[in-house]
Motif scaffolding. Structure first.
Motif, short mmCIF file in Angstrom:
data_model
loop_
_atom_site.label_atom_id
_atom_site.label_comp_id
_atom_site.label_asym_id
_atom_site.label_seq_id
_atom_site.Cartn_x
_atom_site.Cartn_y
_atom_site.Cartn_z
N ILE A 20 0.81 -1.22 0.00
CA ILE A 20 0.00 0.00 0.00
C ILE A 20 0.84 1.28 0.00
CG2 ILE A 20 -1.54 1.36 1.41
CD1 ILE A 20 -3.30 -0.86 1.73
N PRO A 21 1.83 1.41 0.88
CA PRO A 21 2.59 2.67 0.82
C PRO A 21 3.28 2.85 -0.52
CG PRO A 21 3.10 1.49 2.82
CD PRO A 21 2.31 0.57 1.99
N GLN A 22 3.79 1.72 -1.08
CA GLN A 22 4.46 1.87 -2.37
C GLN A 22 3.51 2.35 -3.44
OE1 GLN A 22 6.53 -1.43 -3.93
NE2 GLN A 22 7.95 -1.56 -2.22
N THR A 23 2.32 1.75 -3.48
CA THR A 23 1.36 2.14 -4.51
C THR A 23 0.93 3.58 -4.35
OG1 THR A 23 0.52 -0.08 -4.12
CG2 THR A 23 -0.64 1.28 -5.72
N LEU A 24 0.65 3.96 -3.07
CA LEU A 24 0.21 5.33 -2.84
C LEU A 24 1.27 6.33 -3.25
CD1 LEU A 24 -1.63 5.16 0.58
CD2 LEU A 24 -2.57 5.56 -1.69
N THR A 25 2.53 6.03 -2.86
CA THR A 25 3.58 6.98 -3.19
C THR A 25 3.77 7.08 -4.70
OG1 THR A 25 4.64 6.16 -1.20
CG2 THR A 25 5.88 7.69 -2.53
N PHE A 26 3.68 5.94 -5.36
CA PHE A 26 3.86 5.95 -6.80
C PHE A 26 2.76 6.77 -7.47
CE2 PHE A 26 5.77 4.81 -10.49
CZ PHE A 26 4.95 4.12 -11.37
N ALA A 27 1.52 6.61 -7.00
CA ALA A 27 0.42 7.37 -7.58
C ALA A 27 0.62 8.87 -7.33
CB ALA A 27 -0.91 6.91 -6.98
N TRP A 28 1.09 9.20 -6.14
CA TRP A 28 1.34 10.60 -5.79
C TRP A 28 2.40 11.20 -6.70
CZ3 TRP A 28 5.62 12.42 -2.57
CH2 TRP A 28 5.48 13.73 -2.17
N SER B 167 12.90 11.41 -15.69
CA SER B 167 11.73 12.00 -15.06
C SER B 167 11.71 11.64 -13.59
CB SER B 167 10.47 11.48 -15.74
OG SER B 167 10.34 10.12 -15.45
N SER B 168 10.76 12.18 -12.88
CA SER B 168 10.74 11.95 -11.44
C SER B 168 10.30 10.54 -11.10
CB SER B 168 9.84 12.96 -10.74
OG SER B 168 8.70 13.19 -11.50
N ARG B 169 9.65 9.85 -12.04
CA ARG B 169 9.28 8.47 -11.75
C ARG B 169 10.53 7.61 -11.56
NH1 ARG B 169 5.24 5.19 -15.62
NH2 ARG B 169 3.98 7.04 -15.32
N SER B 170 11.52 7.85 -12.41
CA SER B 170 12.74 7.05 -12.24
C SER B 170 13.49 7.47 -10.98
CB SER B 170 13.63 7.15 -13.45
OG SER B 170 13.79 8.49 -13.80
N TRP B 171 13.33 8.75 -10.57
CA TRP B 171 13.92 9.15 -9.29
C TRP B 171 13.26 8.38 -8.15
CZ3 TRP B 171 17.97 11.05 -7.16
CH2 TRP B 171 17.94 11.63 -5.91
N TYR B 172 11.95 8.15 -8.28
CA TYR B 172 11.24 7.36 -7.28
C TYR B 172 11.80 5.95 -7.21
CZ TYR B 172 7.55 4.46 -5.33
OH TYR B 172 6.86 3.55 -4.60
N PHE B 173 12.01 5.31 -8.36
CA PHE B 173 12.52 3.94 -8.34
C PHE B 173 13.94 3.89 -7.81
CE2 PHE B 173 9.24 1.42 -9.63
CZ PHE B 173 8.55 1.99 -10.68
N LEU B 174 14.72 4.88 -8.19
CA LEU B 174 16.09 4.93 -7.70
C LEU B 174 16.11 5.02 -6.18
CD1 LEU B 174 18.84 4.96 -9.01
CD2 LEU B 174 18.82 7.42 -8.92
#
Lengths: 246, 119
Positions: free
Chosen positions: A120-128, A168-175
């Motif tokens: 859940i936290p991962q999904t929420l953060t990713f959506a955010w 993009s910031s999505r890859s910053w999230y994964f990093l």
């Protein structure tokens, strides 16, 4: 295009740092929440007893060479005796225990809770992240990648001539997701639920190995060749003492 | 650094000539944990250094391996060069956790590099 893009300082202030801080905080929060939720578990007496028997058998196997042959054989018989040996599990019972493990409501609930608290936290953060921080260049990774990574890393950016290093910031999230695991293990001590592979190993290890490992332990114990080290120890003591005296 | 001061005094008994090795499992585990923490910490520091100094591309990964090598040498020196009384072999102290710090290194490298050079 080999020139350096100049990015707005506001991106650094309002995207990179907040995202990292939020992920660290969420990790810490999840650690404490999982700790609180876990304390309500009462271990099953039968499981604990069987686990301890396995530990004893393992110790016997490891230290077999330090006791005289007869005592070793006596102990081994105690464990693997056909009629009332502790490790002997008749064929009919073994698969039953496993099926029971699955349908045991406690076990299933715990596994679900742990899975949820990860996902859940991962999904929420990713959506955010996707909602707020898409459509612009967020960071530059310092090493070059091939063109094929472009689709993965530059998700919101629609220019195809921008260097693949600008992500993009999505890859910053994964990093952050992968890189902060090391940081968590330093901050939170050893036990933290942020590494899912570790957690899954822990979970399944306790539940499944139960009926199978009894048989495995018995087989292992049967295989052991006893080689009594006591006679050699006198020589060893002599060698050590000689060294000291010299 | 605080991590390097952690005492690795949990040695394990081992006989010299005759072969029966006696391990203390707890001590060995705690030694492995010390290695893991040291490497993670050093990879984070190494990442920040590489970012600040502005290394890009392959040079950065060279820095990572350099930092890992320095960590290994530091750990070996900490055991007083007698590895066998603390670990089961060279492979444990040199190779263990080598690639585990890579992701943290890349994260902090990217972070420091961006903050200092791009913005």
């Amino acid at each position: 295009m080999a020139e350096d893009l100049v990015l707005d300082t506001a991106i650094r202030d309002w995207v990179l740092i907040p995202l990292s801080v939020v992920m660290v905080l969420i990790g810490v929060l999840r650690y404490f929440v999982s700790k609180l939720m876990r304390s309500a578990q009462i271990p099953d007496a039968k499981l604990v007893k069987e686990g301890q028997v396995i530990v004893r058998a393992r110790n016997l196997r490891a230290a077999a060479n330090f006791i005289p042959p007869k005592s070793f054989r006596a102990r081994r018989l105690y464990y693997s005796n056909e009629e009332n040996g502790l490790l002997y599990v008749p064929k009919g019972q073994a698969p039953n225990a496993q099926a029971q493990m699955f349908s045991d409501p406690n076990m299933a609930m715990d596994m679900m809770k742990k899975n949820l608290s990860m996902i859940i936290p991962q999904t929420l953060t990713f959506a955010w992240v996707n909602f707020f921080f898409s459509g612009f260049v967020a960071a530059k990774i310092p090493f070059p990648l091939t063109q094929r990574f472009r689709a993965m890393l530059q998700n919101g950016i629609d220019l195809s001539t921008v260097d693949v290093s600008y992500v993009s910031s999505r890859s910053w999230y994964f990093l952050n997701l992968f890189g902060l695991r090391g940081l968590f293990s330093i901050i939170l001590g050893e036990e933290n639920a942020t590494d899912d592979t570790q957690r899954m190993m822990q979970m399944t290890g306790f539940g499944f190995t139960q009926p199978k490992s009894l048989g495995a332990e018995k087989d292992g114990l049967d295989i052991v060749q006893h080689d009594w080290t006591m006679p050699k120890f006198e020589r060893r003591a002599e060698a050590v003492l000689r060294k000291l005296v010299r | 650094m605080a991590v390097h001061d952690e005492s690795e005094t949990s040695g394990r008994k081992e006989s010299e000539e005759i072969d029966v090795p006696i391990f203390s499992a707890e001590n060995m585990q705690s030694n492995m944990k010390v290695i893991y923490y040291s490497r993670t910490f050093m990879s984070i520091i190494g990442g920040v250094i590489a970012g600040i100094l502005g290394f890009t591309g392959l040079t950065g990964f060279v820095i990572y391996f350099l930092v890992m090598a320095i960590t290994s040498i530091g750990l070996i020196a900490k055991t007083g060069f007698s590895i066998h009384s603390y670990f089961t072999g060279w492979s444990q102290i040199i190779l263990d956790g080598f690639l585990g710090g890579l992701m943290s290194f890349v994260l902090f490298w990217t972070f420091a590099y961006d903050i200092v050079h791009i913005f």
